[in-house]
Structure formats: C-alpha cells, structure tokens
Design an enzyme around this catalytic site. Structure first.
Site, short mmCIF file in Angstrom:
data_model
loop_
_atom_site.label_atom_id
_atom_site.label_comp_id
_atom_site.label_asym_id
_atom_site.label_seq_id
_atom_site.Cartn_x
_atom_site.Cartn_y
_atom_site.Cartn_z
CB SER B 145 -0.87 0.00 1.25
OG SER B 145 -1.46 1.28 1.44
CE1 TYR B 158 -3.65 -2.65 5.80
CE2 TYR B 158 -3.19 -0.33 5.32
CZ TYR B 158 -3.49 -1.60 4.89
OH TYR B 158 -3.63 -1.86 3.56
#
Lengths: 471, 252
Positions: B145, B158
């Site tokens: 990501s 995260y």
C-alpha cells in the site's frame, strides 16, 4: 541437488530453472531418462526455439551439444551420420568442401540436428524439398523405454511423431542426414520489388515452381506514415537456385566451395529497453526496401548471405532488450491468402511494429502429426514485447488463423491459448498415442508441453509429483 | 506455465475474499488462468469468490481455509494451496487488516493487525518462495500500500505492518534473483472496497478493477513495483521527503 541453471528461449521470455546435464554419449542420455524424476526431462540444443520448448522448470534439461560427432559423407549417396548435438553450421563446414550442402536450412545455421528434427524445420525450399525430417534416412532415439533405431520405414509412427514432436517422444542422439549435391558455394538470385502484397503473392503463386528457393520480405510497419502512404504490404521477393560451376566467372570455376565466414560481430549484452521500437524498426524496413533493386536477375550471391544474413551477428536477440521478443509464425492453406493480408493490416492498424516479416509458400506436408508446414502460406513476424495491445492482438490473430484451418509454429510459440492447440493440430492424438507407448511414465516433458497441455491424456504423468514439490 | 506475457495458468490467492483479489482472479481467468486456489478465513466468502472465478473462466477452483492470526500455521496453509494446485504460476498475497484510530493503544488489537498484515504474510511468503524455487519459476505478487511508504497517524498500526511487509518483499525479491522466481510489489493508493467501506475517499482514490488491471500489466512488464494509479510513484517520491511537521497537516 546438482547446480540448477536459469534457461530461456531465443526470445528471452519466461525463463525457468532446471538441472542441466551434459551427456557425452547416447548411453548417458539413456541413463538420464531412466533416472528422471517426476518433474520430467527434455533435450536442449543451441536454444534457438523462440519460446519455452527446450526448458523444463524444476526438472532436468539435457544439454546435447557434446554429442556432436560428424561422420564422413558417403560420396555416392550423400548420406552422413551426425550426432544430434552437432550444429548445421559445423555439419555444412564438414561437408561443403566435398560438394554437399544442407538439404534444408532455416534462417540460421546455429541449430542442432536434433533440434532441426524436433521442430521439423523448413527453409526457403520447402515448396520443392519439404521439411528437414524428410531428408533424414534414420535416427537413434533414446526413449524412457530404451534406445531405438528408427526411420521412415522402421517404426514410422515413432519416426514421424518425432519429426516436429518438440522432443516429447524421446531424445535424438544421432541421425543419418541426406545431403544435397552442389557444385559451388554461390547462388543465382533473382530479386523483385512489389508495391503491395497482392502483387508479391501472385508472383509467388505463379513463379515459385521455377525456383528451388523462394522467400519474400514484407513491410508490416505502419509508423512514419507508411500506412497512409500505402507502404504496408510492400515486399521484396528473392528467389534463387544453386549456381553451377559454369555460372561462375572462369577464374572461380575450379575453386572448391568454401565454408561460411565466422561471426564478425557480437551484439552488446545490455541495450536500452526500447532500442528496437516503432521508429527504428520502420527505418530498418525502409532501408531494406530501398536497398533492393526493382528487378534484377541471376545475381551471384554467396550462400551465406542468401540463407543466413543474421548469422554474422552473434546474440542478436539481445538487441530487443531485457523484455525480449516474440516471433509469431503461422501457416494457412493456399486459398487463405486473405488471412495473411488481414494479419498484416491488423498489426499495422494497431501500430504494432514488426521486424522483417517473412512470407513463404509451403509445399506438401511431411507425414508427422505435429510437423508445422501445411501446403499454402506461412508468415513469420518478429515483435518486441512491449506494446500494450500486443497480447490481445495476437490472441485475435490466433482465432483467425485457427478459423481458416491454419496453425502456429510450436518452435516459435511462447503464448498460444492452449484450447486452440487441438484445432490447429487435429492429429495431436497420434503424438499422445506414441508417447504412451514409448514413455508410459510421462518422463519427457517441457515448459511448452505443460503450458499447452500437450501432456493431457498422459494422466499418470500429468502433474504427478507437482503435487508434492516441496518433498 | 507463465507465457511470454507473464500471464499465469494457475493462481493461488492468499486472502481470496478481498475485492481486489476477486478482480485479479476475474481478469486473469479471462486470459489464461484455469486453475485457481482461493485461501482465506471466511468459508462462505470463499465459496462466493470461487463461483465468481468459475464464471470468469477458471476450470478448477479449490478453496482452502486458514486463520491469519495463527502465524505458525502459515507454512501449512501455503503447502495446502500448492498441493491443491499442482504447479503454481503465481501467488497473490492479499491478506491484511486495516486499523483505525480506535485501535490505537489496544494491545490485543495491535497484535491481531500486525499478525494478519505482517507476521503471517511474511511466514507464508517464505514458504511460497521455497516452493516456487523448487518448481524453478513463478511470480509472487504482494499487495502492499502507499501507506507503507509514509506512515500516517490515521492507520499507523496497519501502515507500519504494511511497511514491514513491503520491505520484506523487496528483500525477498533480491534473495530470489536468478532463481526464476520474481516478486512484484503492488502499492495502491486509497482503494474503494469492502475494507475501506465507510471511510472518506482520499485524493487519487482508485478501484479494485484498476488495481487488477495494473497487476496484470505488471506481470507483462515485469516491473518490480507497481503503483496504482501510476502517478502515485511521483507523488510519493515527493511525499516521502516532506518534513513530519508538514506531513502531519496534510489532508487525506
């Protein structure tokens, strides 16, 4: 575990790693087949198949180049016993001084005799002389069930399944090749330029029978405004026959034919990724066309310039850069010339550059169920990997070729949709039957055979062992 | 086998119920992919994904259930997938759990997110690398990501785990050079999906379809890192250098 090596085809796409063994005698090959594990084994020569035919991921690849012995040519019959790992280059060097030439030669001499049989290669004389295996009087084939001596009349099923069988019926260790008698190392070449595809195709249909060798180069590029100005499809046709002694100028008549020059240039190993791209390819095609005369007859050219112009440059495949390239070659029937035209215009419309498209007429097929040539037309196109439209475009061309009853050449293939294989090669069942007989354990396999599902139906073999890769 | 365009015929998806995974399966099944193994936590979700894969053209679809909080079970889960598939051309790792500000300073929650997003995937990738090396070829596609490139306050638990996974994957790709196995890291921006449902769109938000298209194109180009959309490569080239005091104030 023995050292494993990363291998790829001439197009340098889809590399995989395998354990490479280099047998030195036929018995070594036989032993390797007897001890093969479930990942399989396939032979490899000089790595000139464009795709994944001579790779076997996780398995064993037999580097055959050491089995390169060349016997004496029988000066009466022209037959010669050759090790499967000998290159056509070394073969012709050995035989030409006594006046024997290769019966069939592809665009390069850098293929092995074993590879020439496995792909059943063709040359510019296919319309007259057929394919390579049709000039093989017999061969020794190592199979998992034993060493066999086979020929067109001794176990013809196995012989012809091996011709074009991509190494999946066994490993050729030696072959007896019927050479062609020539008087000189020169060719008498007629060259003609055509402004469009129809013109060159008509000339080939009507005139090919008068020549032993015939091939046309077609401009498939669309850049530099070629499409708009109607250059797409323009062509240079070269046709030739072997020059007799009396065709040479008097001082040369008593000279023995001389072997080919050695490589004079090596391509750099690293080049920019887009060196051969739309513009450079278009410029090359333009120069190639301009260089050719409109019409010229009986020009004396050396065999090497006529047959193998690219052999002067070693490793030219590296010029396509790290992503590699494809060669797309298909064949369609004699009445399907429209497919050739459609393919060329489709590539031009999508602006997919192609180097040196080669157009040729095929004569009658060899008996092999997987032998590529079928009577009619064949077109071969080199294309760099890169244009985003290329993948889907080639899938579309496959459909058109299959619908016309044609096929693509497995020695060049690196991307065919497997579902089309049975349509393109309707006699593929004969190969499976032979493989079940000589290779019941499914030892012989390659990345190509896995990718195209050629092993399907040999169920004892299919993916046996792949289920337990980690053990 | 992989073809000249890097398109797989057999695919293992770890995290097989995510929206992005579903789109990748659909895209590749429309091309050459006929064998698909979907692994995930939610059996019903896997069955639905399997139906979608069949509808897209996959002929053999197998589901495998695993629990990503059981880090010790990662190798076994990978083995189950490989054994079901036969030879595996491509593995897509799409396991992860998004964190929210409410998760901060919750030890149990942090452990779960780190386990699911980093520890289990790292263990699984290690096993995938071993199995593919044995095969002699393969592609490993790791869903990272842009959050991994510069960690933000909003989802730092995260993001830090993704940063770890991203770095791990870069190292793994280096370790696998010359083995025939290649690693591709995918760094999407904000993706509108189940995982981000209810969150406001970030700038340059993208969709699972676009991520799948970019992954399929990346297989062809062999690019080691794929950004979606592509412009994020340049945006984050700048953002990773922005001083923290400014970064803290940026929107999104």
């Amino acid at each position: 575990m023995p050292e494993r090596t990363l291998l790829c085809g001439w197009g340098r796409t889809a590399p995989t790693r395998a354990c490479v063994l280099a047998p030195e005698v036929a018995d070594d090959v036989q032993r390797a087949l007897a001890h093969a594990d479930a990942r399989g084994t396939v032979a490899r020569g000089l790595g000139r198949s464009y795709g994944d035919a001579a790779q076997c991921a996780g398995g064993v690849v037999l580097d055959m180049r050491s089995l390169a012995g060349i016997g004496d040519v029988d000066q009466v019959t022209g037959e010669v016993d050759v090790g499967a790992g000998a290159s056509l280059d070394s073969l012709v060097r050995a035989t030409l001084p006594s006046g024997w030439f290769l019966p069939v030669t592809p665009g390069t001499r850098q293929v092995t005799v074993g590879g020439a049989i496995a792909a059943d290669v063709h040359g510019k004389n296919h319309h007259v002389d057929g394919s390579f295996a049709q000039h093989v009087a017999g061969m020794t084939l190592a199979t998992p069930t034993g060493l066999r001596r086979i020929g067109p009349s001794s176990d013809p099923e196995l012989f012809w399944a091996t011709a074009g069988g991509m190494g999946l019926t066994g490993v050729v260790t030696e072959a007896r090749v019927q050479m062609l008698r020539v008087e000189t190392d020169q060719m008498l070449v007629d060259t003609d330029r055509f402004v469009d595809l129809d013109g060159v195709m008509a000339a080939m249909e009507h005139g090919d029978a008068d020549y032993r060798y015939s091939v046309a180069w077609v401009d498939c590029t669309a850049a530099l405004g070629a499409r708009r100005s109607g250059h797409t499809g323009r062509a240079v046709l070269t046709r030739a026959r072997h020059a007799a002694r009396d065709d040479l100028p008097p001082p040369d008549r008593h000279r023995a034919p001389s072997p080919p020059p050695s490589t004079w240039l090596r391509a750099p190993r690293r080049v920019p990724p887009h060196l051969l791209h739309t513009l450079s390819i278009a410029a090359f095609n333009e120069a190639w066309y301009r260089r050719a005369p409109r019409h010229r007859t009986t020009e004396l050219q050396s065999m090497w310039r006529f047959f193998h112009p690219l052999d002067g440059v070693a490793d030219w495949n590296h010029l396509y850069g790290p992503r590699g390239f494809l060669q797309y070659q298909f064949a369609v029937g004699p009445g399907e010339g429209a497919v050739v035209a459609a393919v060329i215009s489709e590539l031009a419309d999508r602006r997919i550059p192609s180097f040196l498209a080669v157009l040729k007429r095929f004569g009658p097929s060899a008996p092999g169920p997987l032998s590529f040539p079928v009577p009619g037309w064949t077109l071969a196109l080199d294309m760099p990997i890169g244009p985003p439209a290329l993948r889907a475009c080639l899938d579309g061309l496959d459909e058109a070729v299959a619908a016309a009853g044609g096929r693509v050449y497995l020695a060049k293939d690196a991307r065919l949709r497997p579902e089309l294989l049975d349509t393109m090669y309707p006699r593929i069942g004969e190969l499976r039957t032979v493989r079940r007989r000589v290779d019941p354990e499914g030892v012989l396999r390659s990345d190509l055979s896995r990718r195209l599902g050629l092993d399907r139906g040999l169920d004892r073999g299919l993916d046996r062992g792949l289920d337990r890769v980690g053990d | 086998m992989l073809d000249a365009f890097g398109q797989p015929q057999s695919l293992v998806v770890l995290g097989g119920t995510s929206d992005i995974a579903g789109e990748v399966v659909r895209t590749l099944a429309q091309r050459r992919c006929r064998t698909v193994v979907l692994a995930g936590r939610d059996r019903d979700g896997l069955d639905r994904s399997a139906d979608a894969a069949r509808a897209a053209g996959a002929e053999r679809v197998v589901t495998v259930v695993f629990d990503a909080s059981d880090v010790g079970g990662a190798a076994r889960a990978v083995d189950d997938c490989f054994d079901a598939a036969g030879s595996v051309d491509m593995v897509l790792l799409a396991v992860g759990m998004l964190s929210h500000q409410r998760d901060e300073l919750d030890v149990e929650r942090t452990r779960e997110i780190v386990s699911t997003t980093y520890a289990w995937p790292a263990g699984a990738l290690t096993r995938v690398a071993a199995r593919m090396s044995e095969q002699g070829y393969g592609r490993i596609v790791v869903l990272s990501s842009v959050a991994a490139v510069r960690v933000r306050r909003a989802n730092f638990v995260y993001a830090s785990a993704k940063a770890g996974l991203d770095a791990f994957s870069i190292g793994l790709g280096e370790a696998l050079r010359g083995s025939g196995v290649a690693v591709q890291i995918v760094r999407p921006g904000f993706v509108r999906s189940k995982m981000t449902a209810g969150l406001p769109d970030a700038p340059l938000a993208t969709t699972p379809e676009a991520v799948a298209r970019a992954i399929a194109a990346g297989l062809e180009s062999g690019a080691p890192v794929v950004w979606v959309p592509g412009v994020l490569r340049w945006v984050f080239g700048v953002l990773r250098l922005v001083p923290q005091a400014l970064w803290r104030r940026l929107p999104g």
